[in-house]
Motif scaffolding. Structure first.
Motif, PDB file in Angstrom:
ATOM      1  N   GLY A  51      -0.315  10.549   3.536  1.00 20.90           N
ATOM      2  CA  GLY A  51      -0.197   9.160   3.965  1.00 20.90           C
ATOM      3  C   GLY A  51       0.928   8.403   3.312  1.00 20.90           C
ATOM      4  N   ASN A  52       1.936   9.119   2.741  1.00 24.17           N
ATOM      5  CA  ASN A  52       3.076   8.404   2.180  1.00 24.17           C
ATOM      6  C   ASN A  52       4.341   9.194   2.454  1.00 24.17           C
ATOM      7  OD1 ASN A  52       4.088   9.713  -0.674  1.00 24.17           O
ATOM      8  ND2 ASN A  52       1.924  10.171  -0.252  1.00 24.17           N
ATOM      9  N   PRO A  53       5.481   8.560   2.710  1.00 19.10           N
ATOM     10  CA  PRO A  53       6.722   9.262   3.051  1.00 19.10           C
ATOM     11  C   PRO A  53       7.235  10.173   1.926  1.00 19.10           C
ATOM     12  CG  PRO A  53       6.847   6.938   3.664  1.00 19.10           C
ATOM     13  CD  PRO A  53       5.620   7.105   2.844  1.00 19.10           C
ATOM     14  N   LEU A  54       7.030   9.753   0.686  1.00 17.35           N
ATOM     15  CA  LEU A  54       7.504  10.580  -0.422  1.00 17.35           C
ATOM     16  C   LEU A  54       6.765  11.919  -0.464  1.00 17.35           C
ATOM     17  CD1 LEU A  54       9.362  10.834  -2.848  1.00 17.35           C
ATOM     18  CD2 LEU A  54       7.632   9.653  -4.230  1.00 17.35           C
ATOM     19  N   GLY A  55       5.507  11.923  -0.104  1.00 14.49           N
ATOM     20  CA  GLY A  55       4.752  13.167  -0.022  1.00 14.49           C
ATOM     21  C   GLY A  55       5.324  14.089   1.028  1.00 14.49           C
ATOM     22  N   GLU A  56       5.788  13.514   2.153  1.00 16.57           N
ATOM     23  CA  GLU A  56       6.404  14.342   3.188  1.00 16.57           C
ATOM     24  C   GLU A  56       7.705  14.974   2.684  1.00 16.57           C
ATOM     25  OE1 GLU A  56       6.873  12.283   6.834  1.00 16.57           O
ATOM     26  OE2 GLU A  56       4.799  11.519   6.899  1.00 16.57           O
ATOM     27  N   ILE A  57       8.477  14.226   1.890  1.00 20.93           N
ATOM     28  CA  ILE A  57       9.709  14.786   1.325  1.00 20.93           C
ATOM     29  C   ILE A  57       9.388  15.942   0.370  1.00 20.93           C
ATOM     30  CG2 ILE A  57      11.644  14.265  -0.225  1.00 20.93           C
ATOM     31  CD1 ILE A  57      11.903  11.586   1.118  1.00 20.93           C
ATOM     32  N   ILE A  58       8.385  15.732  -0.496  1.00 17.76           N
ATOM     33  CA  ILE A  58       7.990  16.812  -1.410  1.00 17.76           C
ATOM     34  C   ILE A  58       7.490  18.018  -0.629  1.00 17.76           C
ATOM     35  CG2 ILE A  58       6.339  17.429  -3.209  1.00 17.76           C
ATOM     36  CD1 ILE A  58       6.487  14.560  -4.191  1.00 17.76           C
ATOM     37  N   GLU A  59       6.729  17.745   0.424  1.00 15.54           N
ATOM     38  CA  GLU A  59       6.221  18.845   1.240  1.00 15.54           C
ATOM     39  C   GLU A  59       7.352  19.587   1.911  1.00 15.54           C
ATOM     40  OE1 GLU A  59       2.851  19.544   4.760  1.00 15.54           O
ATOM     41  OE2 GLU A  59       3.453  17.514   4.138  1.00 15.54           O
TER      42      GLU A  59
ATOM     43  N   LEU B  41       0.830  -1.209   0.000  1.00 16.27           N
ATOM     44  CA  LEU B  41       0.000   0.000   0.000  1.00 16.27           C
ATOM     45  C   LEU B  41       0.869   1.266   0.000  1.00 16.27           C
ATOM     46  CD1 LEU B  41      -2.800   1.314   0.184  1.00 16.27           C
ATOM     47  CD2 LEU B  41      -2.659   1.069   2.672  1.00 16.27           C
ATOM     48  N   ILE B  42       1.902   1.294   0.829  1.00 11.78           N
ATOM     49  CA  ILE B  42       2.807   2.461   0.871  1.00 11.78           C
ATOM     50  C   ILE B  42       3.518   2.640  -0.463  1.00 11.78           C
ATOM     51  CG2 ILE B  42       4.878   3.397   1.977  1.00 11.78           C
ATOM     52  CD1 ILE B  42       3.995   2.026   4.548  1.00 11.78           C
ATOM     53  N   GLY B  43       3.953   1.523  -1.049  1.00 13.54           N
ATOM     54  CA  GLY B  43       4.639   1.604  -2.331  1.00 13.54           C
ATOM     55  C   GLY B  43       3.752   2.122  -3.443  1.00 13.54           C
ATOM     56  N   SER B  44       2.496   1.683  -3.441  1.00 21.02           N
ATOM     57  CA  SER B  44       1.575   2.177  -4.480  1.00 21.02           C
ATOM     58  C   SER B  44       1.351   3.693  -4.335  1.00 21.02           C
ATOM     59  CB  SER B  44       0.255   1.419  -4.399  1.00 21.02           C
ATOM     60  OG  SER B  44      -0.391   1.671  -3.157  1.00 21.02           O
ATOM     61  N   LYS B  45       1.235   4.166  -3.091  1.00 19.63           N
ATOM     62  CA  LYS B  45       1.076   5.610  -2.877  1.00 19.63           C
ATOM     63  C   LYS B  45       2.326   6.383  -3.308  1.00 19.63           C
ATOM     64  CE  LYS B  45      -2.243   5.369   0.928  1.00 19.63           C
ATOM     65  NZ  LYS B  45      -2.494   5.728   2.342  1.00 19.63           N
ATOM     66  N   MET B  46       3.490   5.809  -3.026  1.00 16.57           N
ATOM     67  CA  MET B  46       4.726   6.479  -3.419  1.00 16.57           C
ATOM     68  C   MET B  46       4.885   6.505  -4.934  1.00 16.57           C
ATOM     69  SD  MET B  46       7.334   5.063  -0.475  1.00 16.57           S
ATOM     70  CE  MET B  46       8.747   5.819  -1.231  1.00 16.57           C
ATOM     71  N   ARG B  47       4.467   5.441  -5.615  1.00 19.01           N
ATOM     72  CA  ARG B  47       4.548   5.448  -7.077  1.00 19.01           C
ATOM     73  C   ARG B  47       3.587   6.473  -7.683  1.00 19.01           C
ATOM     74  NH1 ARG B  47       5.399  -0.077  -6.158  1.00 19.01           N
ATOM     75  NH2 ARG B  47       3.156  -0.493  -6.289  1.00 19.01           N
ATOM     76  N   ARG B  48       2.417   6.593  -7.086  1.00 17.34           N
ATOM     77  CA  ARG B  48       1.509   7.625  -7.563  1.00 17.34           C
ATOM     78  C   ARG B  48       2.058   9.029  -7.292  1.00 17.34           C
ATOM     79  NH1 ARG B  48      -2.570   4.494  -5.104  1.00 17.34           N
ATOM     80  NH2 ARG B  48      -2.863   6.140  -3.535  1.00 17.34           N
ATOM     81  N   GLN B  49       2.763   9.143  -6.163  1.00 16.36           N
ATOM     82  CA  GLN B  49       3.329  10.439  -5.808  1.00 16.36           C
ATOM     83  C   GLN B  49       4.425  10.862  -6.789  1.00 16.36           C
ATOM     84  OE1 GLN B  49       2.413  12.539  -2.844  1.00 16.36           O
ATOM     85  NE2 GLN B  49       3.280  13.793  -4.489  1.00 16.36           N
ATOM     86  N   THR B  50       5.134   9.891  -7.351  1.00 19.66           N
ATOM     87  CA  THR B  50       6.192  10.247  -8.306  1.00 19.66           C
ATOM     88  C   THR B  50       5.645  10.837  -9.599  1.00 19.66           C
ATOM     89  OG1 THR B  50       6.164   7.963  -9.165  1.00 19.66           O
ATOM     90  CG2 THR B  50       7.769   8.485  -7.408  1.00 19.66           C
ATOM     91  N   LYS B  51       4.355  10.674  -9.854  1.00 26.83           N
ATOM     92  CA  LYS B  51       3.766  11.177 -11.095  1.00 26.83           C
ATOM     93  C   LYS B  51       3.134  12.559 -10.943  1.00 26.83           C
ATOM     94  CE  LYS B  51       2.763   6.451 -12.575  1.00 26.83           C
ATOM     95  NZ  LYS B  51       1.697   5.484 -12.991  1.00 26.83           N
ATOM     96  N   THR B  52       3.148  13.120  -9.767  1.00 27.47           N
ATOM     97  CA  THR B  52       2.525  14.430  -9.544  1.00 27.47           C
ATOM     98  C   THR B  52       3.293  15.188  -8.475  1.00 27.47           C
ATOM     99  OG1 THR B  52       0.486  15.574  -8.897  1.00 27.47           O
ATOM    100  CG2 THR B  52       0.917  13.441  -7.878  1.00 27.47           C
ATOM    101  N   ASP B  53       3.218  16.514  -8.555  1.00 32.63           N
ATOM    102  CA  ASP B  53       3.845  17.351  -7.536  1.00 32.63           C
ATOM    103  C   ASP B  53       2.894  17.670  -6.397  1.00 32.63           C
ATOM    104  OD1 ASP B  53       6.223  17.372  -8.894  1.00 32.63           O
ATOM    105  OD2 ASP B  53       5.731  19.195 -10.039  1.00 32.63           O
ATOM    106  N   THR B  54       1.620  17.323  -6.566  1.00 32.91           N
ATOM    107  CA  THR B  54       0.642  17.534  -5.491  1.00 32.91           C
ATOM    108  C   THR B  54       0.864  16.500  -4.405  1.00 32.91           C
ATOM    109  OG1 THR B  54      -0.954  18.336  -7.113  1.00 32.91           O
ATOM    110  CG2 THR B  54      -1.792  17.717  -4.933  1.00 32.91           C
ATOM    111  N   VAL B  55       0.941  16.941  -3.192  1.00 27.10           N
ATOM    112  CA  VAL B  55       1.232  16.035  -2.074  1.00 27.10           C
ATOM    113  C   VAL B  55       0.034  15.124  -1.818  1.00 27.10           C
ATOM    114  CG1 VAL B  55       1.810  15.878   0.372  1.00 27.10           C
ATOM    115  CG2 VAL B  55       2.795  17.692  -1.056  1.00 27.10           C
ATOM    116  N   ILE B  56       0.296  13.798  -1.845  1.00 26.30           N
ATOM    117  CA  ILE B  56      -0.730  12.789  -1.504  1.00 26.30           C
ATOM    118  C   ILE B  56      -0.502  12.407  -0.049  1.00 26.30           C
ATOM    119  CG2 ILE B  56      -1.629  10.492  -1.998  1.00 26.30           C
ATOM    120  CD1 ILE B  56      -0.656  10.830  -4.866  1.00 26.30           C
TER     121      ILE B  56
END
Length: 453
Positions: free
Chosen positions: A314-322, A297-312
């Motif tokens: 519930g995922n660590p990659l979103g926190e990095i972008i934020e 589940l975390i990996g799927s959210k992170m992969r979706r996060q790599t395709k957009t700059d909008t913070v999703i």
């Protein structure tokens, strides 16, 4: 006068000693004289009578002796005649035996072959389950195997027909009433279906033929369901072909198959330690499944996060972008520190419970070793109490020792695979965070160089 008295006393004494009967004492010498004369006459008559009887008996004994001698001579002559007849018959028997041997030729060898094969087939037919169909053939085979005479043509033909009959029934399926003995000792007459020489079924279950009793016994435990599923259809079939599992070893493999313990029985042999190992294995598998789904589940959210700059959320990659988007200063070290802080904060969360899987995978073999030690201790205690005469007394402890070791390996090997899978997945996610963090830092550094130029 004195001498006369002495003579009289002597005569009286002699009369008393010689006379067998004395009525009364004589009153005078004249009576004594009469008595002596009377007794002498009686004794003379008795003596003559005895002499006459002796002479008569002597003549009779002579006649008997003469008769016995005559009979002895007759019997001696008869014995000589019988001996002569015996010698003649013995010579004639020798001649006739030799004549029989010459005329029989190879019949003697055939007789030996027939006796040998009759004995062998008797044992084979007695062990065959088809013996319940043809009980009369045992009489013929017994006669041929034990007879000391040449078999007749009819007996040889019957032997040949018996062998052909056995060959025919070995390839046929037949149903006949027979006695079936159940596990609790009860007997009942049931319709038993014989599948050639291989197996027999009754009431939808496999039964075995017992040679000693001539009856069928129901197996203590039937084979697995995939083998038993064809039995009812085979029994109900009439003239059509139906599939059925058969044992070509006449029930030996089937008996070994039903004696092998099931999975539950194997687990029971492990005792308490075995159940603890299985419990740890189940708990470790649940943790591995939970970690795998969570990381997926975390990996799927992170992969979706790599395709957009909008913070999703519930995922660590979103926190990095934020954190990158919220950085307004020109200090590159501050941005790196924020990125590292996000990674360090999320890495334990990503790798949560992964170490527990490894722990269970490591402890399971140790528990198996513990069960092995306990089982061997029980075995040595049995040897101490009862010796080594009965292997069954030691089988329980050895079985527990081996089963717990097996269970420990069965649990540890899959858990190691699960741990490797989950650990690799978590490491890939952390690596993705580090790569994305490095990319943001490089992008920010490029902006700074562009602004300076």
């Amino acid at each position: 006068m004195k001498g006369f008295k002495s003579l009289t006393a002597t005569l009286l004494t002699g009369l008393m000693l010689t006379s067998p009967v004395q009525a009364a004492n004589p009153a005078s010498l004249s009576e004594l004289l009469k008595t002596v004369k009377s007794d002498s006459i009686v004794e003379s008559k008795e003596n003559k009578q005895r002499e006459a009887e002796f002479r008569a008996n002597r003549n009779q004994q002579a006649a008997l002796l003469k008769q016995a001698r005559a009979e002895l001579a007759a019997e001696t002559n008869r014995g000589d005649e019988l001996k002569a007849t015996f010698d003649v018959n013995d010579k004639e028997l020798t001649v006739q035996t030799e004549t029989l041997r010459q005329r029989s030729g190879t019949l003697g060898e055939m007789f030996g072959v027939v006796r040998q094969y009759a004995g062998e087939f008797k044992g084979l037919f007695a062990a065959s389950q088809n013996a319940v169909q043809f009980p009369e053939r045992d009489v013929l085979l017994t006669k041929l195997s034990e007879s000391k005479e040449l078999p007749s043509t009819a007996e040889l033909e019957n032997f040949w027909h018996t062998i052909l009959q056995q060959i025919v029934v070995s390839g046929e399926t037949s149903t006949l009433p027979a006695t079936v003995v159940y596990g609790e000792g009860k007997e009942a007459v049931r319709d038993v279906t014989l599948i050639g020489e291989f197996n027999a079924i009754a009431d939808g279950k496999y039964v075995t033929y017992v040679t000693q009793t001539g009856k069928f016994e129901e197996l203590s435990r039937q084979p697995s369901k995939n083998i038993m599923r064809n039995v009812p259809g085979f029994e109900a079939a009439s003239g059509s072909y139906e599939p059925l599992f058969i044992d070509p070893s006449r029930g030996v493999i089937l008996s070994l198959l039903v004696q092998s313990p099931t999975v539950q029985e194997r687990i029971d042999q492990g005792g308490i330690v075995g159940y603890v190992i299985l419990g740890m294995g189940a708990l470790g598998a649940l943790i591995a499944l939970f970690c795998f789904l969570r990381l997926t589940l975390i990996g799927s959210k992170m992969r979706r996060q790599t395709k957009t700059d909008t913070v999703i959320p519930g995922n660590p990659l979103g926190e990095i972008i934020e954190a990158y988007q919220g950085h307004k200063g020109d200090n590159l070290e501050d941005l790196e520190a924020k990125m590292d802080e996000v990674i360090l904060r999320n890495a334990p969360s990503i790798e949560r419970f992964v170490g527990a899987i490894k722990l269970f995978a490591s402890v399971a073999p140790l528990l198996g070793l513990l069960g092995t030690v306990m089982g061997m201790i029980g075995t040595f205690q049995a040897i101490t109490l009862f010796g080594t005469g009965d292997p069954k007394l030691m089988a329980g402890g050895i079985s527990e020792a081996l089963v717990t070791t097996m269970l420990g390996l069965v649990v540890a090997i899959p858990l190691l695979f699960f741990y490797t899978l989950v650990h690799s997945k978590s490491r890939r996610l952390v690596q993705m965070l580090e790569e994305q963090s490095a990319g943001f830092i490089a992008r920010y550094q490029e902006k700074l160089h562009a602004a300076d130029s």
